[in-house]
Design a protein around this motif. Sequence first.
Motif, PDB file in Angstrom:
ATOM      1  N   ARG A   1       0.859  -1.200   0.000  1.00 42.55           N
ATOM      2  CA  ARG A   1       0.000   0.000   0.000  1.00 42.55           C
ATOM      3  C   ARG A   1       0.890   1.243   0.000  1.00 42.55           C
ATOM      4  NH1 ARG A   1      -5.480   0.298   3.235  1.00 42.55           N
ATOM      5  NH2 ARG A   1      -5.922  -0.960   1.374  1.00 42.55           N
ATOM      6  N   LEU A   2       0.716   2.054  -1.039  1.00 44.20           N
ATOM      7  CA  LEU A   2       1.445   3.313  -1.159  1.00 44.20           C
ATOM      8  C   LEU A   2       0.562   4.452  -0.667  1.00 44.20           C
ATOM      9  CD1 LEU A   2       2.967   2.838  -4.746  1.00 44.20           C
ATOM     10  CD2 LEU A   2       4.071   2.376  -2.531  1.00 44.20           C
TER      11      LEU A   2
ATOM     12  N   ALA B   1       0.186  10.530   6.513  1.00 48.23           N
ATOM     13  CA  ALA B   1      -0.152  10.102   5.153  1.00 48.23           C
ATOM     14  C   ALA B   1       0.165  11.209   4.154  1.00 48.23           C
ATOM     15  CB  ALA B   1      -1.632   9.739   5.077  1.00 48.23           C
ATOM     16  N   ALA B   2       0.480  10.779   2.936  1.00 45.05           N
ATOM     17  CA  ALA B   2       0.715  11.742   1.852  1.00 45.05           C
ATOM     18  C   ALA B   2      -0.614  12.357   1.423  1.00 45.05           C
ATOM     19  CB  ALA B   2       1.385  11.041   0.673  1.00 45.05           C
ATOM     20  N   SER B   3      -0.530  13.516   0.845  1.00 47.89           N
ATOM     21  CA  SER B   3      -1.749  14.194   0.386  1.00 47.89           C
ATOM     22  C   SER B   3      -2.353  13.444  -0.793  1.00 47.89           C
ATOM     23  CB  SER B   3      -1.426  15.631  -0.034  1.00 47.89           C
ATOM     24  OG  SER B   3      -0.576  15.627  -1.182  1.00 47.89           O
ATOM     25  N   ALA B   4      -3.628  13.675  -1.005  1.00 43.52           N
ATOM     26  CA  ALA B   4      -4.316  13.018  -2.120  1.00 43.52           C
ATOM     27  C   ALA B   4      -3.716  13.436  -3.446  1.00 43.52           C
ATOM     28  CB  ALA B   4      -5.804  13.353  -2.064  1.00 43.52           C
TER      29      ALA B   4
ATOM     30  N   ARG C   1      -4.455  -1.013  -7.839  1.00 41.00           N
ATOM     31  CA  ARG C   1      -5.793  -0.532  -7.479  1.00 41.00           C
ATOM     32  C   ARG C   1      -5.647   0.735  -6.639  1.00 41.00           C
ATOM     33  NH1 ARG C   1      -5.320  -5.631  -6.047  1.00 41.00           N
ATOM     34  NH2 ARG C   1      -5.190  -5.085  -3.835  1.00 41.00           N
ATOM     35  N   ARG C   2      -6.591   1.635  -6.796  1.00 41.09           N
ATOM     36  CA  ARG C   2      -6.638   2.822  -5.933  1.00 41.09           C
ATOM     37  C   ARG C   2      -7.676   2.585  -4.855  1.00 41.09           C
ATOM     38  NH1 ARG C   2      -3.882   7.306  -7.349  1.00 41.09           N
ATOM     39  NH2 ARG C   2      -2.957   7.338  -9.445  1.00 41.09           N
ATOM     40  N   ASP C   3      -7.310   2.882  -3.629  1.00 41.71           N
ATOM     41  CA  ASP C   3      -8.174   2.651  -2.473  1.00 41.71           C
ATOM     42  C   ASP C   3      -8.390   3.983  -1.772  1.00 41.71           C
ATOM     43  OD1 ASP C   3      -9.503   1.865  -0.211  1.00 41.71           O
ATOM     44  OD2 ASP C   3      -8.135   0.231   0.288  1.00 41.71           O
TER      45      ASP C   3
ATOM     46  N   GLY D   1      -8.409   6.975   3.037  1.00 41.10           N
ATOM     47  CA  GLY D   1      -7.550   8.036   2.528  1.00 41.10           C
ATOM     48  C   GLY D   1      -6.994   7.657   1.171  1.00 41.10           C
ATOM     49  N   ALA D   2      -6.269   8.547   0.569  1.00 46.57           N
ATOM     50  CA  ALA D   2      -5.711   8.293  -0.756  1.00 46.57           C
ATOM     51  C   ALA D   2      -4.612   7.246  -0.650  1.00 46.57           C
ATOM     52  CB  ALA D   2      -5.167   9.591  -1.343  1.00 46.57           C
TER      53      ALA D   2
END
Length: 471
Positions: A242-243, A259-262, A329-331, A335-336
């Motif tokens: 998960r990135l 967490a990194a920003s969207a 996949r984007r989850d 969060g982003a």
Amino acid sequence: MARRGRGDAHDAGLGVVGGDEREQAEAARCGKQPRRGVDAVETVLHDDDRRAVEVPAIGGDRGRGILGLRADEREVGAARQPLAGGHAHVHVAVPAREAQSRRTDRLEAGAARRDLDVVAGAREQRRERAAERTRAEDPDPHRSSVRRRPPPGGSGRRPPSRCPAVSLYGVNSGILLVDKPQGMTSHDVVARVRRLAGTRKVGHAGTLDPMATGLLLIGVNHATRLLHHLVGLDKEYLATIRLGWGTSTDDAEGEAFAAASADAVDAITDAAIADGMARLTGGIDQVPSAVSAIKVDGKRAYQRVREGEQVELAARHVTITAFDLLDRRRDTSAGAAIDLDVRVACSSGTYVRALARDLGDGLGIGGHLTALRRTRIGAFEVTDAPSLDDLDVAAALTSAADAARRAMPAIELAEQDAIDLGHGKRIPAPEGTAREQPIAAIAPDGRLVAIVERRAGQLKVVTGFPQEDAS
């Protein structure tokens, strides 16, 4: 002394169950008069020559021969009826070391057997158990975690073994392939196999974290000696990365970092991911996770982290043979984030968690591992491994010789060479024998004699295996 049933034990180590005559026997031992005048019983100890033996002399009479108990029932019979003179009955107490099957034969003709039961004393029982362990083929000194129950109606004493001793379920020695479930440690699996195999001599080659599933190689009995040569085999994993953020343990069980920003996550392209994975393929210097099992000054790194220490481990060189992207996949549920399903083939000592961390750091958004499954160790595949719940140890066991053939080059020995290697001698190396790598030396009967290495034109034993490992 020994005791069984309602009777009392004699000082000589022979237990005599008196049944209905317990009170009279007790009175005779203590030199007292019996409570009932008509129930007089005379107790006499004698040796092989039927000479009377004083009770105090019994302690020094252990090597002389048979001690006997004679109940003179001239006045009172076994059924408490008066007897005619001359109806004396002699009970012979045989030595405890004699087999149970012989005890009945030692009772004299006409002896009243209803209330006489001779059992071995504690000292003799310990000697019998020590003799059984000496005769056993399996030298494991540990007590089995699964206890044997005595047969119904039996005395509970274990008869002498007349067959080769293996574990309770017929398991001798070999390698098991087990599909570890999620939530269990590798040691939990070893503990389960110990119970199933009936032996404590069990180990594994290569730890899996509790969150991980997949292949574990388990050694049973003497085959544990082979684990040292299996732990260094290359491995293959299926994993999900998960990135979007990192964690303190580089996996989903650790404390999450910021967490990194969207926008930063959305800016990551497929080409950037492919480029980052390519940089982590081949020979790389990898810094293991701080919560790994690597020892730092004699203590595991994860133990130091739990105690609040800052742990920095040195980088180690590993080889990533394959780092393939299987799905992306984007989850947005938490969060982003971007989830990557990957396949990793690597050398022993590689941390897939560290790959996830380094990939995320290289992309500037952080990353951690959320799922891991080990599918291969060397030539051993998880598809050949039963689940722990379905494990039949005897049926699933692979002999040490077969496991060694799959893990390294093997040579077939002549009979005399097998004998010499078994004694630790060196033998001439056949032409074309590989250098500086382990070789499995197989006897003509198919058993693994030793793991050897070629040195100066000879084969030298690195790890020897007892002959009991033949399957």
